[in-house]
Design an enzyme around this catalytic site. Structure first.
Site, PDB file in Angstrom:
ATOM      1  N   THR A  52       0.818  -1.215   0.000  1.00  0.00           N
ATOM      2  CA  THR A  52       0.000   0.000   0.000  1.00  0.00           C
ATOM      3  C   THR A  52       0.850   1.262   0.000  1.00  0.00           C
ATOM      4  O   THR A  52       0.704   2.136  -0.860  1.00  0.00           O
ATOM      5  CB  THR A  52      -0.944   0.010   1.214  1.00  0.00           C
ATOM      6  OG1 THR A  52      -1.800  -1.143   1.154  1.00  0.00           O
ATOM      7  CG2 THR A  52      -1.791   1.262   1.219  1.00  0.00           C
TER       8      THR A  52
ATOM      9  N   GLN B  39      -5.817  -1.035  -3.072  1.00  0.00           N
ATOM     10  CA  GLN B  39      -5.073   0.104  -2.532  1.00  0.00           C
ATOM     11  C   GLN B  39      -4.108   0.670  -3.575  1.00  0.00           C
ATOM     12  O   GLN B  39      -3.294  -0.065  -4.136  1.00  0.00           O
ATOM     13  CB  GLN B  39      -4.288  -0.300  -1.292  1.00  0.00           C
ATOM     14  CG  GLN B  39      -5.162  -0.768  -0.136  1.00  0.00           C
ATOM     15  CD  GLN B  39      -5.342  -2.262  -0.096  1.00  0.00           C
ATOM     16  OE1 GLN B  39      -5.300  -2.924  -1.124  1.00  0.00           O
ATOM     17  NE2 GLN B  39      -5.539  -2.803   1.101  1.00  0.00           N
TER      18      GLN B  39
ATOM     19  N   GLN C 228      -9.221   3.696  -4.024  1.00  0.00           N
ATOM     20  CA  GLN C 228      -8.982   3.302  -2.643  1.00  0.00           C
ATOM     21  C   GLN C 228      -7.641   3.858  -2.170  1.00  0.00           C
ATOM     22  O   GLN C 228      -6.618   3.689  -2.835  1.00  0.00           O
ATOM     23  CB  GLN C 228      -8.986   1.775  -2.502  1.00  0.00           C
ATOM     24  CG  GLN C 228      -8.831   1.303  -1.066  1.00  0.00           C
ATOM     25  CD  GLN C 228      -9.050  -0.196  -0.907  1.00  0.00           C
ATOM     26  OE1 GLN C 228      -9.446  -0.881  -1.848  1.00  0.00           O
ATOM     27  NE2 GLN C 228      -8.804  -0.710   0.282  1.00  0.00           N
ATOM     28  N   ASP C 229      -7.658   4.552  -1.021  1.00  0.00           N
ATOM     29  CA  ASP C 229      -6.433   5.076  -0.391  1.00  0.00           C
ATOM     30  C   ASP C 229      -5.746   6.158  -1.232  1.00  0.00           C
ATOM     31  O   ASP C 229      -4.543   6.098  -1.493  1.00  0.00           O
ATOM     32  CB  ASP C 229      -5.437   3.941  -0.116  1.00  0.00           C
ATOM     33  CG  ASP C 229      -5.961   2.936   0.890  1.00  0.00           C
ATOM     34  OD1 ASP C 229      -7.077   3.133   1.397  1.00  0.00           O
ATOM     35  OD2 ASP C 229      -5.259   1.950   1.165  1.00  0.00           O
TER      36      ASP C 229
ATOM     37  N   ASP D 295     -11.756   4.582   2.065  1.00  0.00           N
ATOM     38  CA  ASP D 295     -10.668   5.054   2.933  1.00  0.00           C
ATOM     39  C   ASP D 295      -9.755   6.039   2.203  1.00  0.00           C
ATOM     40  O   ASP D 295      -8.526   5.987   2.353  1.00  0.00           O
ATOM     41  CB  ASP D 295      -9.832   3.873   3.441  1.00  0.00           C
ATOM     42  CG  ASP D 295     -10.671   2.805   4.116  1.00  0.00           C
ATOM     43  OD1 ASP D 295     -11.771   3.116   4.598  1.00  0.00           O
ATOM     44  OD2 ASP D 295     -10.225   1.636   4.159  1.00  0.00           O
TER      45      ASP D 295
ATOM     46  N   ARG E 204     -14.121   5.239   9.204  1.00  0.00           N
ATOM     47  CA  ARG E 204     -13.986   4.061  10.060  1.00  0.00           C
ATOM     48  C   ARG E 204     -12.563   4.068  10.617  1.00  0.00           C
ATOM     49  O   ARG E 204     -11.632   4.563   9.966  1.00  0.00           O
ATOM     50  CB  ARG E 204     -14.273   2.774   9.293  1.00  0.00           C
ATOM     51  CG  ARG E 204     -13.399   2.526   8.068  1.00  0.00           C
ATOM     52  CD  ARG E 204     -13.734   1.202   7.415  1.00  0.00           C
ATOM     53  NE  ARG E 204     -12.923   0.959   6.223  1.00  0.00           N
ATOM     54  CZ  ARG E 204     -12.884  -0.224   5.586  1.00  0.00           C
ATOM     55  NH1 ARG E 204     -13.612  -1.244   6.022  1.00  0.00           N
ATOM     56  NH2 ARG E 204     -12.130  -0.367   4.513  1.00  0.00           N
TER      57      ARG E 204
ATOM     58  N   TRP F 145      -9.074   2.964  11.307  1.00  0.00           N
ATOM     59  CA  TRP F 145      -8.044   2.021  10.882  1.00  0.00           C
ATOM     60  C   TRP F 145      -7.304   1.473  12.107  1.00  0.00           C
ATOM     61  O   TRP F 145      -6.871   0.330  12.136  1.00  0.00           O
ATOM     62  CB  TRP F 145      -7.081   2.716   9.916  1.00  0.00           C
ATOM     63  CG  TRP F 145      -6.011   1.838   9.355  1.00  0.00           C
ATOM     64  CD1 TRP F 145      -6.026   0.473   9.233  1.00  0.00           C
ATOM     65  CD2 TRP F 145      -4.765   2.262   8.802  1.00  0.00           C
ATOM     66  NE1 TRP F 145      -4.871   0.021   8.652  1.00  0.00           N
ATOM     67  CE2 TRP F 145      -4.070   1.096   8.376  1.00  0.00           C
ATOM     68  CE3 TRP F 145      -4.158   3.505   8.619  1.00  0.00           C
ATOM     69  CZ2 TRP F 145      -2.804   1.157   7.800  1.00  0.00           C
ATOM     70  CZ3 TRP F 145      -2.911   3.558   8.034  1.00  0.00           C
ATOM     71  CH2 TRP F 145      -2.238   2.394   7.630  1.00  0.00           C
TER      72      TRP F 145
END
Length: 333
Positions: A120, A150, A172-173, A195, A253, A255
């Protein structure tokens, strides 16, 4: 042209014409010339000092104590850019945020030249590690695709960095900054799915747009327990793709335990879920997560329906999350 470790000065002249008043008196057309100086210019057509951004970064003298500005002309720069920790006070200034794009397409599961996964944190298009970095009118992008998993547009390890009128595009990310780092992001756009703002940094987002391309989570903070601030979003707009159904996106949320995210006077679209927050499938996170809001508006702000373990701030409590309290005397722009 000698480029060895010397600051190279280039001049751009911008002409602004002053229009005459709407009357019958003849007016002589006047011109005001503004001269702007940059230390280096990047242009793909060869009209600058370098054709790639990384070449320009490599030419920046180490250990600067004042801003060293790299002007980046319009273009799609497909390259992995790294500003190392030795290159301090580097400033990127793009010609146009919509047309000055740094992009790459790595993702966590992709194999590198050694046959190992990037992971990631290693999947970013841009890595910022030099302290006191700033950027204006730049798009940071990862184009690996919505189903790639990710895939970071930017990975920030610099103690301090700031962004004005920038775009961060991914899925994502998208936007990652590590523990112990501080960011100020203003008048910017961050797009993603899951996220897409994550990590353990302290970050103050002001007048920004957070845009969801499909259902998911805006944030995944991993704020250390001892850290006073995590993510503060002040007067931001929370928007979504036109085909995204209502009540399909969470504000965040955790992590890690003690995640800290606060929304202050933001405008939230109907795609935000009434409960607001998710515990990442772990009820223990409900005991430590520091999630709060204050006087937002819009269909997605339903204070009375939020999860019981989040908080609605009073006016006095909201003052604790002011830009001055979070950033202190630091004023990067």
């Amino acid at each position: 042209m000698d480029l060895k470790y010397a600051a190279l000065i280039s001049v751009l002249s911008l002409s602004l014409s002053c229009s005459s008043k709407a009357d019958d008196t003849p007016k002589k057309e006047e011109q005001q010339i503004e001269t702007v100086k940059y230390d280096l210019i990047v242009a793909q057509d060869g009209s600058g000092n370098f054709k790639t951004i990384q070449e320009a970064v490599n030419a920046v003298p180490s250990g600067k104590t004042k801003p060293f500005t790299i002007y980046i002309k319009n273009g799609i720069y497909k390259e992995i850019v790294t500003v190392p920790s030795s290159k301090t006070f580097v400033s990127f200034k793009g010609e146009n945020v919509e047309k000055t794009i740094i992009t790459y397409d790595n993702y966590a599961k992709r194999l590198n030249s050694e046959g190992k996964e990037y992971g990631t944190s290693g999947s970013a298009s841009v890595f910022i590690n030099g302290n006191n970095f700033t950027a204006e009118q730049i798009t940071f992008e990862n184009t690996s695709g919505i189903d790639a998993g990710q895939a970071l547009a930017i990975n920030i390890g610099a103690p301090k960095s700031a962004f004005k009128n920038c775009k961060f595009l991914g899925f994502q990310d998208t936007f990652y900054a590590g523990n112990g780092t501080l960011q100020y992001v203003t008048d910017s756009y961050i797009g993603g799915t899951v996220d897409f703002i994550f990590g353990g940094s302290t970050a103050f987002f002001e007048n920004c747009i957070l845009h969801s391309f499909r259902d998911g989570y805006l944030t995944a903070a991993s704020t250390p327990q001892e850290q006073k601030y995590g993510y503060i979003f002040q007067k931001c707009k929370i928007t979504a793709a036109s085909d995204l159904k209502k009540a399909s996106v969470y504000l965040g949320r955790p992590w890690r335990p003690y995640a800290n995210v606060v929304f202050v006077e933001c405008e939230m679209g109907g795609h935000i879920r009434p409960e607001g927050w998710h515990n990442w499938g772990n009820t223990d996170n409900e005991k430590t997560a520091r999630y709060a809001e204050y006087e937002s508006k819009g269909e997605g702000y339903q204070a009375g329906k939020r999860v019981s373990w989040s908080k609605q701030l009073t006016a006095e409590e909201a003052k604790l999350y002011s830009k001055q309290n979070v950033l202190g005397s630091w004023n990067p722009f």
